[in-house]
Design a protein around this motif. Structure first.
Motif, PDB file in Angstrom:
ATOM      1  N   ASN A  65       6.011   4.871   0.540  1.00  0.00           N
ATOM      2  CA  ASN A  65       4.747   4.585  -0.132  1.00  0.00           C
ATOM      3  C   ASN A  65       4.895   3.648  -1.315  1.00  0.00           C
ATOM      4  OD1 ASN A  65       4.059   6.571   1.646  1.00  0.00           O
ATOM      5  ND2 ASN A  65       2.808   7.745   0.239  1.00  0.00           N
TER       6      ASN A  65
ATOM      7  N   VAL B 233      -2.638   2.903  13.374  1.00  0.00           N
ATOM      8  CA  VAL B 233      -1.186   2.931  13.502  1.00  0.00           C
ATOM      9  C   VAL B 233      -0.723   4.298  13.998  1.00  0.00           C
ATOM     10  CG1 VAL B 233       0.992   2.818  12.231  1.00  0.00           C
ATOM     11  CG2 VAL B 233      -0.789   1.143  11.778  1.00  0.00           C
TER      12      VAL B 233
ATOM     13  N   PRO C 155       6.221   5.684  12.177  1.00  0.00           N
ATOM     14  CA  PRO C 155       5.377   5.915  10.999  1.00  0.00           C
ATOM     15  C   PRO C 155       4.942   7.367  10.880  1.00  0.00           C
ATOM     16  CG  PRO C 155       4.665   3.943  12.193  1.00  0.00           C
ATOM     17  CD  PRO C 155       5.683   4.638  13.066  1.00  0.00           C
ATOM     18  N   THR C 156       5.031   7.906   9.675  1.00  0.00           N
ATOM     19  CA  THR C 156       4.536   9.225   9.275  1.00  0.00           C
ATOM     20  C   THR C 156       5.242  10.363  10.004  1.00  0.00           C
ATOM     21  OG1 THR C 156       2.378   8.254   8.804  1.00  0.00           O
ATOM     22  CG2 THR C 156       2.493  10.652   8.933  1.00  0.00           C
TER      23      THR C 156
ATOM     24  N   ASN D  51      -7.672  -4.385   9.185  1.00  0.00           N
ATOM     25  CA  ASN D  51      -7.499  -3.996   7.791  1.00  0.00           C
ATOM     26  C   ASN D  51      -7.023  -5.240   7.060  1.00  0.00           C
ATOM     27  OD1 ASN D  51      -7.390  -2.473   5.491  1.00  0.00           O
ATOM     28  ND2 ASN D  51      -5.413  -1.545   5.938  1.00  0.00           N
TER      29      ASN D  51
ATOM     30  N   THR E 109      -4.526   2.197   8.987  1.00  0.00           N
ATOM     31  CA  THR E 109      -3.488   3.225   9.051  1.00  0.00           C
ATOM     32  C   THR E 109      -3.755   4.237  10.153  1.00  0.00           C
ATOM     33  OG1 THR E 109      -3.145   2.992   6.663  1.00  0.00           O
ATOM     34  CG2 THR E 109      -2.251   4.966   7.710  1.00  0.00           C
ATOM     35  N   SER E 110      -5.013   4.633  10.307  1.00  0.00           N
ATOM     36  CA  SER E 110      -5.347   5.597  11.358  1.00  0.00           C
ATOM     37  C   SER E 110      -5.040   5.045  12.739  1.00  0.00           C
ATOM     38  CB  SER E 110      -6.824   5.987  11.269  1.00  0.00           C
ATOM     39  OG  SER E 110      -7.660   4.841  11.391  1.00  0.00           O
TER      40      SER E 110
ATOM     41  N   PRO F 116       5.600  -0.741   1.217  1.00  0.00           N
ATOM     42  CA  PRO F 116       4.349  -1.506   1.125  1.00  0.00           C
ATOM     43  C   PRO F 116       4.465  -2.721   0.211  1.00  0.00           C
ATOM     44  CG  PRO F 116       3.923   0.843   0.905  1.00  0.00           C
ATOM     45  CD  PRO F 116       5.417   0.663   0.831  1.00  0.00           C
TER      46      PRO F 116
ATOM     47  N   LYS G  58       0.163  -5.423   3.755  1.00  0.00           N
ATOM     48  CA  LYS G  58      -0.600  -5.074   4.955  1.00  0.00           C
ATOM     49  C   LYS G  58      -0.685  -6.307   5.844  1.00  0.00           C
ATOM     50  CE  LYS G  58      -3.427  -1.679   2.478  1.00  0.00           C
ATOM     51  NZ  LYS G  58      -4.791  -1.336   2.032  1.00  0.00           N
TER      52      LYS G  58
END
Length: 377
Positions: free
Chosen positions: A286, A304, A246-247, A349, A301-302, A290, A295
């Motif tokens: 994005n 993850v 991720p990211t 979440n 997310t933080s 999703p 979710k």
């Protein structure tokens, strides 16, 4: 006399003991990575590949053992082929860098030094970076290439063990689900059903993430091919593999082709390639991803992103690739702990209600076992 566990001091000690125990567990997982990583990788490959086995039994009426063998052969061909392809492209990249890209880099570097000298910054930059020959020397190129080839060959070396383990996991999957149903019916473990449902969620995640990553790799290859960026196939494979992270993965995958476009075509080509990667990752990461996944795991997310860093430190690249599924199982374990349930609530979440694509779940043959013919839905 009041017990110390009911006082603030007792609660503080319990928190400190929990933190210390977590560090000990993480250190143990890191120390045993050579043993644990193949098992973890085989487990998640089996989860992701099980729909193939189910489809072969359901639609082609393969016996279970034949469906498992065919599934393992498909994974074997994909993994070995990918490893040899990366190894082959790394050799070609090393030769191309020394014969073509190194002279271009020296020219660009000298032009940059001339520009900086007009502003009195050339001495400072040369002290920090050195000369062009030092930055892109043959020794540096060979060390990088050797590292890439070593990783690829090491990946091929553990593939045999992973596939052997995967064969047993796939073979026992129907029996596992049947045993889960028996445990649930006898109320032997009230939370085992929740664990099985989490495995189905991970299965959906891995399948959908693989399809999204494959699409990302194809689009990245097409972009690099269109912009005449060298080794477009290699950058497509890199985009496919790193998209599982991720990211961070998408950012790292975009850096080499952007630098190569800057080296060959200039700033305008580099900007176009960078913009193309942004569009690809925004559209898929994005937008479509999703929409398909929602979710469903209920992890912030933080958290993850932090889990990618943590599991990357513990198990290296494999830990980063599987950070999300591993974190899901950890969160499930925390939810079922009376003392640590608050941690699961803190990182929670709430999931969305977006429906997920229908993917064949784990199936069982109650009373027959896995080798008694095709599955009856």
């Amino acid at each position: 006399m009041t017990s110390c566990t009911n006082t603030p001091l007792g609660d503080g000690r319990r928190v400190l003991v929990t933190i210390a125990a977590a560090f000990i567990v993480f250190a143990g997982l890191q120390a045993a990575r050579d043993i644990i990583v193949p098992i973890i990788l085989a487990s998640f490959l089996a989860i992701a590949s099980y729909p193939i086995t189910v489809s072969l039994r359901k639609y082609l009426h393969f016996p279970h053992w034949l469906a498992v063998c065919f599934t393992v052969l498909v994974d074997f061909g994909f993994l070995i082929g990918l490893g040899f392809l990366i190894n082959f492209l790394a050799k070609d990249l090393s030769i191309e860098v020394q014969t073509t890209y190194q002279p271009l880099f020296e020219t660009k570097y000298n032009d940059l030094m001339l520009f900086l000298s007009d502003h009195g910054l050339d001495t400072f930059v040369q002290e920090k970076l050195g000369s062009a020959q030092d930055i892109l020397s043959a020794g540096v190129i060979m060390s990088i290439t050797t590292a890439i080839m070593g990783k690829a060959l090491g990946f091929i070396a553990i593939t045999t063990l992973v596939l052997i383990l995967m064969t047993f996991f796939l073979g026992e999957a129907p029996r596992f689900r049947s045993n889960v149903d028996k445990i649930t019916a006898s109320r032997g473990c009230p939370n085992i059903r929740k664990f099985a449902d989490a495995l189905q969620g991970i299965q959906r995640y891995l399948v959908i993430k693989t399809l999204i990553s494959l699409t990302t790799g194809i689009l990245a290859w097409g972009l690099c091919k269109y912009m005449d960026v060298g080794f477009a196939l290699l950058w497509g494979i890199v985009a496919f593999a790193l998209n599982f992270i991720p990211t961070f993965g998408s950012i790292v995958a975009a850096i080499p082709p952007i630098l190569l476009a800057l080296l060959i075509g200039g700033i305008s080509d580099a900007v176009i390639v960078a913009f193309g990667y942004i569009v690809i990752n925004f559209m898929l990461g994005n937008g479509i991803e999703p929409l398909l996944l929602g979710k469903q795991f209920g992890i912030a997310t933080s958290v993850v992103l932090l889990s990618v860093i943590l599991w990357g430190w513990i198990w290296g690249p494999i830990g980063m690739l599987l950070a999300v599924p591993i974190s899901v199982l950890v969160k499930l374990a925390l939810e079922n702990s009376k003392d640590l349930k608050w941690i699961a609530m803190m990182i929670d979440n709430p999931p969305t209600t977006i429906p997920l694509p229908k993917i064949p779940p784990y199936t069982a043959d109650p009373g027959n076992g896995p080798d008694k013919g095709p599955h009856k839905s």
